[in-house]
Design a protein around this motif. Structure first.
Motif, PDB file in Angstrom:
ATOM      1  N   VAL B 208       0.843  -1.186   0.000  1.00 15.90           N
ATOM      2  CA  VAL B 208       0.000   0.000   0.000  1.00 15.90           C
ATOM      3  C   VAL B 208       0.882   1.240   0.000  1.00 15.90           C
ATOM      4  O   VAL B 208       1.712   1.427   0.875  1.00 15.90           O
ATOM      5  N   LEU B 209       0.697   2.067  -1.045  1.00 12.95           N
ATOM      6  CA  LEU B 209       1.450   3.320  -1.150  1.00 12.95           C
ATOM      7  C   LEU B 209       0.556   4.472  -0.745  1.00 12.95           C
ATOM      8  O   LEU B 209      -0.623   4.526  -1.097  1.00 12.95           O
ATOM      9  N   ASN B 210       1.130   5.418  -0.001  1.00 12.11           N
ATOM     10  CA  ASN B 210       0.393   6.633   0.282  1.00 12.11           C
ATOM     11  C   ASN B 210       1.369   7.804   0.216  1.00 12.11           C
ATOM     12  O   ASN B 210       2.372   7.807   0.919  1.00 12.11           O
ATOM     13  N   LEU B 211       1.076   8.783  -0.650  1.00 12.62           N
ATOM     14  CA  LEU B 211       1.932   9.950  -0.818  1.00 12.62           C
ATOM     15  C   LEU B 211       3.416   9.573  -0.936  1.00 12.62           C
ATOM     16  O   LEU B 211       4.268  10.165  -0.304  1.00 12.62           O
ATOM     17  N   GLY B 212       3.679   8.549  -1.718  1.00 11.32           N
ATOM     18  CA  GLY B 212       5.060   8.200  -2.016  1.00 11.32           C
ATOM     19  C   GLY B 212       5.725   7.272  -1.027  1.00 11.32           C
ATOM     20  O   GLY B 212       6.871   6.889  -1.232  1.00 11.32           O
ATOM     21  N   SER B 213       5.042   6.909   0.058  1.00 16.40           N
ATOM     22  CA  SER B 213       5.662   6.009   1.028  1.00 16.40           C
ATOM     23  C   SER B 213       4.866   4.718   1.146  1.00 16.40           C
ATOM     24  O   SER B 213       3.647   4.710   0.950  1.00 16.40           O
ATOM     25  N   VAL B 214       5.583   3.640   1.489  1.00 16.90           N
ATOM     26  CA  VAL B 214       4.896   2.375   1.735  1.00 16.90           C
ATOM     27  C   VAL B 214       4.304   2.431   3.144  1.00 16.90           C
ATOM     28  O   VAL B 214       5.016   2.691   4.107  1.00 16.90           O
ATOM     29  N   VAL B 215       2.997   2.221   3.244  1.00 13.21           N
ATOM     30  CA  VAL B 215       2.391   2.270   4.581  1.00 13.21           C
ATOM     31  C   VAL B 215       1.982   0.888   5.056  1.00 13.21           C
ATOM     32  O   VAL B 215       1.723   0.694   6.243  1.00 13.21           O
ATOM     33  N   ALA B 216       1.929  -0.086   4.150  1.00  8.79           N
ATOM     34  CA  ALA B 216       1.613  -1.444   4.586  1.00  8.79           C
ATOM     35  C   ALA B 216       2.085  -2.420   3.538  1.00  8.79           C
ATOM     36  O   ALA B 216       1.953  -2.177   2.338  1.00  8.79           O
ATOM     37  N   VAL B 217       2.705  -3.528   3.983  1.00  6.50           N
ATOM     38  CA  VAL B 217       3.063  -4.629   3.091  1.00  6.50           C
ATOM     39  C   VAL B 217       2.605  -5.893   3.791  1.00  6.50           C
ATOM     40  O   VAL B 217       2.922  -6.111   4.953  1.00  6.50           O
ATOM     41  N   ASP B 218       1.850  -6.706   3.075  1.00 13.53           N
ATOM     42  CA  ASP B 218       1.432  -7.958   3.684  1.00 13.53           C
ATOM     43  C   ASP B 218       0.847  -8.849   2.609  1.00 13.53           C
ATOM     44  O   ASP B 218       0.769  -8.442   1.446  1.00 13.53           O
ATOM     45  N   SER B 219       0.442 -10.064   3.000  1.00 16.63           N
ATOM     46  CA  SER B 219      -0.214 -10.890   2.002  1.00 16.63           C
ATOM     47  C   SER B 219      -1.530 -10.215   1.629  1.00 16.63           C
ATOM     48  O   SER B 219      -2.140  -9.513   2.444  1.00 16.63           O
ATOM     49  N   ALA B 220      -1.911 -10.384   0.386  1.00 15.32           N
ATOM     50  CA  ALA B 220      -3.108  -9.716  -0.104  1.00 15.32           C
ATOM     51  C   ALA B 220      -4.310 -10.062   0.753  1.00 15.32           C
ATOM     52  O   ALA B 220      -5.158  -9.217   1.061  1.00 15.32           O
ATOM     53  N   GLN B 221      -4.383 -11.334   1.140  1.00  9.27           N
ATOM     54  CA  GLN B 221      -5.505 -11.801   1.943  1.00  9.27           C
ATOM     55  C   GLN B 221      -5.596 -11.034   3.264  1.00  9.27           C
ATOM     56  O   GLN B 221      -6.652 -10.543   3.649  1.00  9.27           O
ATOM     57  N   THR B 222      -4.452 -10.899   3.940  1.00  7.77           N
ATOM     58  CA  THR B 222      -4.423 -10.192   5.221  1.00  7.77           C
ATOM     59  C   THR B 222      -4.868  -8.747   5.063  1.00  7.77           C
ATOM     60  O   THR B 222      -5.646  -8.219   5.856  1.00  7.77           O
ATOM     61  N   LEU B 223      -4.339  -8.101   4.001  1.00  7.75           N
ATOM     62  CA  LEU B 223      -4.696  -6.698   3.795  1.00  7.75           C
ATOM     63  C   LEU B 223      -6.196  -6.545   3.566  1.00  7.75           C
ATOM     64  O   LEU B 223      -6.834  -5.630   4.085  1.00  7.75           O
ATOM     65  N   LEU B 224      -6.732  -7.475   2.770  1.00  5.71           N
ATOM     66  CA  LEU B 224      -8.168  -7.407   2.476  1.00  5.71           C
ATOM     67  C   LEU B 224      -8.994  -7.503   3.759  1.00  5.71           C
ATOM     68  O   LEU B 224     -10.051  -6.885   3.868  1.00  5.71           O
ATOM     69  N   ASN B 225      -8.482  -8.300   4.716  1.00  6.34           N
ATOM     70  CA  ASN B 225      -9.270  -8.530   5.922  1.00  6.34           C
ATOM     71  C   ASN B 225      -8.953  -7.582   7.072  1.00  6.34           C
ATOM     72  O   ASN B 225      -9.632  -7.600   8.093  1.00  6.34           O
ATOM     73  N   ASP B 226      -7.902  -6.769   6.881  1.00  6.92           N
ATOM     74  CA  ASP B 226      -7.502  -5.878   7.971  1.00  6.92           C
ATOM     75  C   ASP B 226      -8.394  -4.633   7.986  1.00  6.92           C
ATOM     76  O   ASP B 226      -8.322  -3.803   7.084  1.00  6.92           O
ATOM     77  N   PRO B 227      -9.233  -4.498   9.008  1.00 12.53           N
ATOM     78  CA  PRO B 227     -10.183  -3.386   9.021  1.00 12.53           C
ATOM     79  C   PRO B 227      -9.487  -2.028   9.050  1.00 12.53           C
ATOM     80  O   PRO B 227      -9.957  -1.083   8.411  1.00 12.53           O
ATOM     81  N   ALA B 228      -8.339  -1.941   9.736  1.00 10.86           N
ATOM     82  CA  ALA B 228      -7.647  -0.658   9.819  1.00 10.86           C
ATOM     83  C   ALA B 228      -7.166  -0.225   8.444  1.00 10.86           C
ATOM     84  O   ALA B 228      -7.382   0.908   8.010  1.00 10.86           O
ATOM     85  N   VAL B 229      -6.506  -1.165   7.747  1.00  7.38           N
ATOM     86  CA  VAL B 229      -6.022  -0.858   6.397  1.00  7.38           C
ATOM     87  C   VAL B 229      -7.194  -0.528   5.487  1.00  7.38           C
ATOM     88  O   VAL B 229      -7.167   0.436   4.724  1.00  7.38           O
ATOM     89  N   ARG B 230      -8.239  -1.344   5.621  1.00 12.38           N
ATOM     90  CA  ARG B 230      -9.410  -1.115   4.763  1.00 12.38           C
ATOM     91  C   ARG B 230      -9.945   0.286   4.948  1.00 12.38           C
ATOM     92  O   ARG B 230     -10.192   1.009   3.980  1.00 12.38           O
ATOM     93  N   ALA B 231     -10.102   0.687   6.174  1.00  7.38           N
ATOM     94  CA  ALA B 231     -10.706   1.986   6.446  1.00  7.38           C
ATOM     95  C   ALA B 231      -9.780   3.119   5.998  1.00  7.38           C
ATOM     96  O   ALA B 231     -10.219   4.085   5.373  1.00  7.38           O
ATOM     97  N   ALA B 232      -8.491   2.972   6.305  1.00  5.53           N
ATOM     98  CA  ALA B 232      -7.586   4.092   6.064  1.00  5.53           C
ATOM     99  C   ALA B 232      -7.213   4.251   4.602  1.00  5.53           C
ATOM    100  O   ALA B 232      -7.187   5.353   4.081  1.00  5.53           O
ATOM    101  N   TYR B 233      -6.926   3.143   3.919  1.00  5.99           N
ATOM    102  CA  TYR B 233      -6.357   3.275   2.586  1.00  5.99           C
ATOM    103  C   TYR B 233      -7.186   2.660   1.477  1.00  5.99           C
ATOM    104  O   TYR B 233      -7.032   3.000   0.324  1.00  5.99           O
ATOM    105  N   LEU B 234      -7.998   1.711   1.781  1.00  8.51           N
ATOM    106  CA  LEU B 234      -8.696   1.020   0.700  1.00  8.51           C
ATOM    107  C   LEU B 234     -10.084   1.591   0.478  1.00  8.51           C
ATOM    108  O   LEU B 234     -10.667   1.424  -0.587  1.00  8.51           O
ATOM    109  N   GLY B 235     -10.611   2.249   1.460  1.00  6.98           N
ATOM    110  CA  GLY B 235     -11.891   2.925   1.278  1.00  6.98           C
ATOM    111  C   GLY B 235     -13.058   1.988   1.053  1.00  6.98           C
ATOM    112  O   GLY B 235     -13.974   2.292   0.290  1.00  6.98           O
ATOM    113  N   PHE B 236     -13.022   0.801   1.666  1.00 10.05           N
ATOM    114  CA  PHE B 236     -14.220  -0.046   1.604  1.00 10.05           C
ATOM    115  C   PHE B 236     -14.334  -0.876   2.859  1.00 10.05           C
ATOM    116  O   PHE B 236     -13.401  -0.891   3.672  1.00 10.05           O
TER     117      PHE B 236
END
Ligand code: ADP
Ligand code: MG
Lengths: 298, 236, 323
Positions: B208-236
């Motif tokens: 996950v990139l935000n304003l030029g920096s990596v803010v999260a790296v993980d398996s796709a599955q984990t990212l999809l299920n992580d509510p914090a990541v979802r709310a902050a960067y994925l917008g769903f």
């Protein structure tokens, strides 16, 4: 009637020579996005070389071959060792807009001066390999000679060869792709810089041919092809600057317009006619007569 | 054997587009780089394919540095980039567009073979071979752009927002094709997307990139299920 | 307040310059007076290029032709209309300006390469056209005689000094006017055009009109310079305005710094010096006729390329950076 037929024939052979110059300009424009004003100098320099070979060997044909080959070499050299470093060096600042054009102009001046150094500024004549006396039709000599016929045939053959090269070969595909989208061509693995140099070489060869076909009916001197540069440019603009077909068609349109005006009104109006055509096309259809939609903005 | 990016920093003049970015994509994996518009995704890919210069840091493919190499050389060594905006040459026919990536290849037999594989993969292209590619639909152009890269038998595929401007059904189809390519063509893929959901669904890994920096790296599955990541960067 | 004082300062500078020039004119020989007149004329012509290229972003290769238009207009108004020479020079500027304005309306719609090519076509074809019309005197051209200096200047006032006076005063006044113009709102609009057309458009500037106006102004200045040129050589003919004149002006402008009016005198000096330098090289090396005759063109072109490559922002910027 005879006058009319003569006008058509002279229009064709004049247009054929403009077509070589406009093709050369378009080839460079497509690959480099610069109007190569040095083209007039390159072409006349290669014609001097052709002239020299002709004088020494006594054969126009050796001269012709020499002119075409050195034309290609000079074109490639200019791209590789002059234009490329300039583009590399000047990347920013307001000068970017004018630097490439100014560079080709400077080059034109340098080439013409070098010709002066070597051959002097006086007028030379290059003898045509076939008669330049007009054909005689029912007792009247017309302004169309065997040499004009040769011009017409040579240019037709050249254009057919170029079309085959561009449309049917891999090199032609690389040339077209690099012209339309250098970035996608590069991303596809095509060495766009080398392809561009090849484009300059072909343009240079076309200029050499143009000189060898034009000068026998004129004189050879350092500025001897300046006017042809203007006519080539106008032809290229009529055709849209980006299209090889347009370059040839534009040259024919210009050839006919100029020669009919000269035949039926006055030769004094040749330049005004050409200039008016240029301005009209630029104002009414700046993308050229053959572009369906978008005129280029840059 | 992998794509390794370390502390990569890229500027556009005074603007820092990529700031100290590091990540690794093992061969045979599909990594999704996701982030909003302006996050620096395109800049990152253009640098990896040689179109843009970097400021500092390193990037290697199978141990060899790829920064500063010319795009045509990278392409010939198997790193192919589909730039954003359906990179096809509109003035050329479909057939010619495909041929571009095979012009320089010595093994003409294999070029013919892979061309027919591509046509099998995207049958619409087969029907339009001699049409100008400017006349294709958006989805067809994207297929042509991807298909063209395959002609070079690439090892590493860099895809810039293939879903951009396409209808949902077509997006689904393109994503599925991309996923299937990884195994079929022996590919490693970096898929840059704003469409985070779609991309993460087919990806092995997510960056996950935000304003030029990596803010999260993980398996796709984990990212999809992580509510914090979802709310902050994925917008769903 | 600030503005007014800046304008006044500029006026004083120019008056001072004029005074110095006249003093100099009294103390130098006839050859130097004659050369000085050329320097002023070239400086003015270069100013017209800078006005156009540096301040409105349009590149013209046709200024030799615009100078020719002014020159012929001036000559005709002296010979056929029997106008006073000073009025004739003003006519030269006006006619070239109007011609340039019309051309500028077309040019405003052209971008880079099209404009360059079109003006090049003009530069190459206009002399040929002039050649063919009897009223313009054909190949020989027509006289341009401003007559002897007025008697009230006294016996010792030579023709060359008269040339020097007219040329340097005309150039000085004109350049002063241009420099005022460029420091006004006009100048800011021009610069906006050059730097960012889209932004200028958004700011409500009528780009086409401003570009045409810039072209017209520049052509007027060039026309005046053309009038001065043929005054100095006493006649106007097609061969006085070859394409190479356009190149020379461009070289002068680039050497001066296309974006700065301050150095035009330097540009003028360079253009006058080049044939001299070429001459002395030629006589020292002792090359063929062709060598001697082609050398000035070589130097001008080489200088043009070198200046574009190494002084893209003019010598002024280089000095500032060093300091
Ligand atoms: N050619 C450029 N010149 C200047 N800034 C640019 C350029 N391209 C991108 N940028 C800037 O760099 C940042 C990242 O852009 P980009 O890589 O296109 O992001 P993304 O592809 O994620 O939308 C943005 O702030 C953008 O404005
Ligand atoms: Mg992007």
């Amino acid at each position: 009637m005879l006058q009319f037929i003569t006008a058509i024939l002279t229009s064709l052979s004049a247009g054929a020579i403009y077509a070589l110059m406009s093709t050369a300009l378009v080839l460079v424009w497509r690959s480099t996005r610069v109007i190569n004003f040095a083209q007039a100098g390159q072409a006349v320099l290669t014609t001097y070389i052709g002239y020299e070979v002709t004088v020494r060997t006594g054969s126009y044909w050796y001269g012709l071959i020499a002119a075409i080959i050195t034309g290609a070499l000079i074109g490639a050299t200019i791209d590789r060792f002059f234009m490329r470093p300039i583009f590399k060096r000047i990347k920013s600042g307001p000068i970017v807009m004018i630097a490439p054009v100014v560079a080709t102009l400077g080059l034109l001046g340098i080439i013409q001066a070098i010709i002066g150094f070597i051959w002097g500024l006086s007028y030379q004549t290059l003898a045509a390999p076939v008669s330049t006396d007009g054909y005689k039709i029912s007792g009247t000599v017309i302004a169309f000679s065997p040499f004009n016929l040769m011009v017409l045939l040579s240019v037709t053959i050249t254009m057919v060869l170029l079309t085959v090269l561009f449309q049917k070969t891999n090199i032609g595909l690389a040339l077209r792709a690099s012209a339309y989208s250098p970035e996608i061509a590069k991303l596809s693995g095509i060495k766009v810089d080398a392809v561009r140099t090849l484009g300059w070489a072909i343009a240079g060869a076309a200029g050499g041919l143009a000189g060898m076909l034009y000068i026998p009916n004129s004189y050879l001197y350092p500025n001897g092809m300046d006017v042809l540069l203007v006519f080539g440019f106008i032809s290229a603009v009529i055709g849209g600057l980006d299209s090889l077909f347009g370059a040839v068609a534009g040259a024919m349109i210009l050839g006919f317009a100029i020669n009919f005006v000269a035949t039926y009104i006055s030769y004094k109006l040749v330049f005004p006619t050409a200039f008016v055509i240029l301005i009209l096309v630029l104002l009414v259809k700046p993308g050229g007569l053959f572009s369906s939609s978008k005129g280029r903005k840059d | 054997m992998s794509l390794v990016v370390e502390n990569l920093t890229i500027d556009h003049g005074a603007i820092r587009a990529i700031d100290n970015v590091s990540f690794t994509v093992p061969t045979g994996q599909l990594a999704a780089v996701i982030g909003a518009n302006g996050a620096g995704k395109t800049t990152l890919l253009r640098t990896l394919s040689g179109l843009k210069e970097s400021k500092s840091g390193s990037a290697t493919w199978n141990g060899k540095s790829i920064l500063g190499a010319r795009p045509e050389d990278l392409a010939r060594s198997g790193i192919m980039h589909v730039s954003d905006g359906k990179s096809v040459i509109a003035e050329l026919t479909v057939k010619e567009n495909l041929a571009l990536a095979g012009l320089w290849r010595k093994d003409k037999k294999d070029v013919a073979a892979v061309t027919s594989e591509v046509v099998d993969l995207f049958p619409v292209l087969g029907q339009r071979m001699s049409q100008a590619s400017g006349s294709l639909s958006g989805g067809e152009r994207q297929m042509l752009a991807i298909g063209r890269t395959l002609i070079a038998r690439p090892k590493l595929l860099l895809l810039d927002e293939p879903s951009l401007g396409l209808a949902p059904l077509i997006i689904e189809q393109i994503f599925q094709t991309i996923k299937s390519l990884v195994a079929k063509m022996n590919l490693t893929v970096v898929l840059v997307e704003q469409n985070a959901m779609g991309a993460l669904k087919i990806a092995d890994e997510g960056i996950v990139l935000n304003l030029g920096s990596v803010v999260a790296v993980d398996s796709a599955q984990t990212l999809l299920n992580d509510p914090a990541v979802r709310a902050a960067y994925l917008g769903f | 307040m600030h503005k007014i004082s800046a304008n006044r300062k500029r006026l004083f500078t120019f008056i001072l310059l004029g005074w110095v020039l006249l003093l100099i004119g009294d103390r130098i020989g006839e050859l130097r007076q004659y050369q000085g007149a050329f320097v002023a004329m070239y400086a003015l012509a270069i100013a017209s290029i800078i006005l156009l290229t540096g301040y409105s972003g349009q590149l013209s290769l046709g200024h030799s032709a615009l100078m020719a238009v002014g020159a012929y207009a001036g000559a005709l108004s002296i010979n056929n209309l029997k106008l006073n020479p000073v009025i004739a020079l003003i006519v030269a500027a006006l006619v070239a300006g109007i011609f340039g304005l019309i051309l500028g309306i077309a040019a405003a719609r052209l971008s880079g390469p099209y404009l360059a090519g079109t003006t090049l076509a003009l530069a190459i074809s206009l002399p040929t056209i002039a050649n063919q019309f009897t009223i313009l005197g054909g190949e020989q051209g027509i006289l341009f005689d401003i007559g002897a200096p007025p008697a009230r200047f006294g016996e010792g006032f030579s023709q060359y000094k008269w040339f020097f006076w007219i040329s340097s005063l005309a150039a000085l006044i004109m350049i002063w006017m241009i420099s005022n113009l460029l420091h006004s709102k006009f100048g800011r609009v021009f610069r906006a055009l050059r730097d960012n057309q889209t932004a200028a458009q958004l700011a409500g500037i009528n780009i086409g009109r401003q570009k045409a106006v810039a072209f017209g102004l520049s052509a007027g200045v060039a026309g005046l310079a053309g009038g001065l040129l043929v005054m100095l050589i006493s006649g106007v003919s097609p061969s006085a305005f070859p394409l190479s004149l356009s190149f020379s002006l461009l070289t002068g402008a680039v050497v001066t710094g296309v974006y700065d009016l301050k150095g035009v005198m330097l540009g003028g000096l360079v253009l006058v010096a080049i044939p001299e330098i070429a001459d002395s090289i030629g006589s020292r090396v002792g090359g063929s006729d062709g060598f001697t005759m082609a050398l000035p063109g070589f130097l001008v072109s080489a200088l043009l390329i070198l200046a574009v490559l190494f002084l893209p922002n003019g010598p002024g910027k280089l000095l500032k950076k060093k300091m």
